[in-house]
Design a protein around this motif. Structure first.
Motif, short mmCIF file in Angstrom:
data_model
loop_
_atom_site.label_atom_id
_atom_site.label_comp_id
_atom_site.label_asym_id
_atom_site.label_seq_id
_atom_site.Cartn_x
_atom_site.Cartn_y
_atom_site.Cartn_z
N LEU A 1 0.74 -1.37 -0.01
CA LEU A 1 0.11 0.03 -0.02
C LEU A 1 0.90 1.23 -0.06
N ARG A 2 2.03 1.23 0.05
CA ARG A 2 2.86 2.52 0.35
C ARG A 2 2.84 3.48 -0.73
N GLU A 3 3.14 2.84 -2.02
CA GLU A 3 2.95 3.75 -3.09
C GLU A 3 1.60 4.31 -3.46
N MET A 4 0.51 3.47 -3.06
CA MET A 4 -0.77 3.98 -3.19
C MET A 4 -0.91 5.18 -2.30
N LEU A 5 -0.54 4.98 -1.05
CA LEU A 5 -0.66 5.99 0.10
C LEU A 5 0.17 7.24 -0.30
N ASP A 6 1.35 7.16 -0.89
CA ASP A 6 2.13 8.12 -1.47
C ASP A 6 1.35 9.00 -2.31
N ALA A 7 0.74 8.32 -3.32
CA ALA A 7 -0.02 9.22 -4.37
C ALA A 7 -1.19 9.68 -3.77
N LEU A 8 -1.81 9.38 -2.57
CA LEU A 8 -2.95 10.24 -1.81
C LEU A 8 -2.58 11.29 -0.94
N GLY A 9 -1.02 11.24 -0.72
CA GLY A 9 -0.44 12.23 0.00
C GLY A 9 -0.84 11.74 1.63
N MET A 10 -0.82 10.45 1.82
CA MET A 10 -1.29 10.08 3.26
C MET A 10 -0.22 9.09 3.50
N LEU B 1 -6.49 2.50 -5.00
CA LEU B 1 -6.86 3.14 -3.64
C LEU B 1 -7.44 4.77 -4.00
N ARG B 2 -8.35 4.89 -3.22
CA ARG B 2 -8.72 6.06 -3.07
C ARG B 2 -9.67 6.55 -1.79
N LYS B 3 -9.64 7.74 -1.59
CA LYS B 3 -10.45 8.32 -0.37
C LYS B 3 -11.93 8.30 -0.73
N VAL B 4 -12.71 7.62 0.02
CA VAL B 4 -14.30 7.90 -0.39
C VAL B 4 -15.18 8.36 0.78
N TYR B 5 -14.51 8.74 1.87
CA TYR B 5 -15.28 9.17 2.95
C TYR B 5 -14.45 9.89 4.04
#
Length: 437
Positions: free
Chosen positions: A347-356, A395-399
């Motif tokens: 999940l690391r790269e996915m969270l990086d892309a979200l700035g999280m 991975l995306r933030k939905v709420y």
């Protein structure tokens, strides 16, 4: 030139009306050729099935059956519907989110609200709108909660004028009304110190028959040790009425502090500290499934069970930023050998892309419904909910809880109705409660 030297006996002069005593036949015009090709395809059931099965959305099947009776029988065939679902699993329309007030004196669950998953195909706009506009105003704001959400069916629990209110709801089919669960028998456990109960829903057959399971636990005290006696009462909903079907019972070790039974196939699974217990509703027997190798203890925040289509169970394990997905195919012979590691996702790269990436460690949001063959999972970071599409690795933030006086508790995925509700042909005795075509 001798006629035998002419390939295929074709007249070299197209203006000649008659060749060797036979009338010259001219090829069909392009429109006639196209119509003939379409007719040959549509008159071939095998080719027609290959076209319709690629339509992609169940809403298109409704329009397809209106073409003619032949199309109706092809599309409504159970074998076709099974294949269609395997290619196009029901879509995630959105989810019901459960939040809790942060009142230190009396924190309570607040009425759940529907959050759509966007974007959606235009054809599903009506379904999303129905779910959004479905009213839960009958339940008081406080202490209203979703007991379980199974596909497009939800079981709600709440209060109305200080009276306890349970109801099975179908937001996409509001004309079905609200059906109250059956009155369950009073349980008497010898030596019981405390009891609690859980509701489980299961759709069977064509998806329109609903099974309701009242699952109660009795804590049996024996000296310094105690165990759990499980009882399950199974009811079937038919034509708006509940019918008792069977019961099952078993004695197991103590479960995790906040047990969440999972119904998959004919078994109820429960997480325990070092294993998973399975209660077989057909035989009333239970078995114990050890955790996969390297997992010594079940940690609620790091692990989650989910249903598998073949009556097995998935175990989702989050360790730091590594997500591992295991499948148990059933049975307990061989112990750990029955666990199959299906996937590992970083999940690391996915969270990086979200700035999280620098936020706190994500935890799993416990959701029993994850789509066909584990299509998605939800995570919680702070007061944000994240959705992971496992196949697409997205991975995306939905709420996100924005109110200062609320905390994010749980998420209940809400799926598109399956199978579609087809009308019935005139004079067809099957499914008399459906519309007449």
């Amino acid at each position: 030139m001798d006629p035998v030297e002419i390939p295929g006996g074709v007249d070299p002069n197209p203006n000649t009306p008659c060749v060797y005593g036979k009338m010259q036949t001219h090829s069909q015009s392009p429109p006639l050729q196209a119509a003939d090709s379409v007719s040959r395809v549509l008159d071939d059931d095998d080719l027609l099935i290959e076209i319709i099965v690629r339509l992609g959305l169940p809403t298109t099947l409704i329009r397809a059956i209106l073409v003619c009776k032949r199309w109706f029988f092809i599309v409504s065939d159970k074998a076709f519907l099974r294949r269609f679902r395997s290619l196009h699993p029901p879509r995630l329309l959105g989810f019901y989110v459960s939040t809790r007030s942060t009142d230190e004196l009396s924190p309570v669950l607040l009425r759940p609200r529907f959050v759509p998953m966007l974007p959606q195909p235009l054809e599903l706009a009506t379904a999303v709108r129905l779910a959004e506009n479905y009213s839960l105003e009958a339940y008081d704001e406080e202490l209203a909660c979703v007991c379980e959400c199974q596909n497009d069916t939800i079981l709600l629990h709440g209060f109305q004028d200080k009276s306890i209110l349970f109801g099975v709801h179908w937001p996409l089919c509001p004309e079905r009304g609200v059906v109250a669960p059956p009155i369950t028998p009073y349980e008497e456990f010898d030596g019981t110190a405390a009891t609690c109960a859980h509701f489980l829903l299961k759709e069977e057959g064509d998806g329109k028959n609903l099974t309701f399971i009242w699952f109660s636990l009795g804590y049996l005290i024996g000296g310094k040790d105690y165990s759990i006696k499980y009882k399950a009462h199974i009811y079937m909903l038919q034509d708006g009425l509940w019918y008792w079907r069977s019961s099952a019972a078993a004695v197991l070790p103590s479960p995790r502090p906040d047990p969440h039974p999972l119904l998959s196939g004919n078994k109820i699974y429960m997480e325990h500290s070092t294993s998973i217990a399975a209660l077989n509703l057909t035989t009333s027997n239970f078995s114990t499934i050890p955790l996969p190798e390297g997992m010594e203890r079940y940690v609620c925040e790091d692990m989650m069970l989910s249903r598998a289509n073949d009556s097995g169970v998935y175990l989702v394990h989050l360790e730091k930023l590594q997500l591992r997905i295991w499948l148990h195919t059933g049975g307990n012979s061989g112990g750990m050998r029955n666990w199959l590691l299906l996937d590992t996702i970083c999940l690391r790269e996915m969270l990086d892309a979200l700035g999280m990436a620098d936020n706190e460690q994500p935890t799993l949001l416990d959701t029993f419904q994850t789509g066909d063959n584990l299509q998605f999972v939800f995570f919680k970071i702070g007061q944000s909910a994240l959705h992971l599409d496992i196949k697409r690795r997205e991975l995306r933030k939905v709420y996100e809880v924005t109110e200062d006086d609320r905390t994010l508790e749980r998420i209940y995925p809400f799926m598109m109705t399956w199978p579609p509700t087809f009308p019935v042909l005139k004079n067809d005795p099957a499914s008399p409660n459906r519309a007449v075509l």
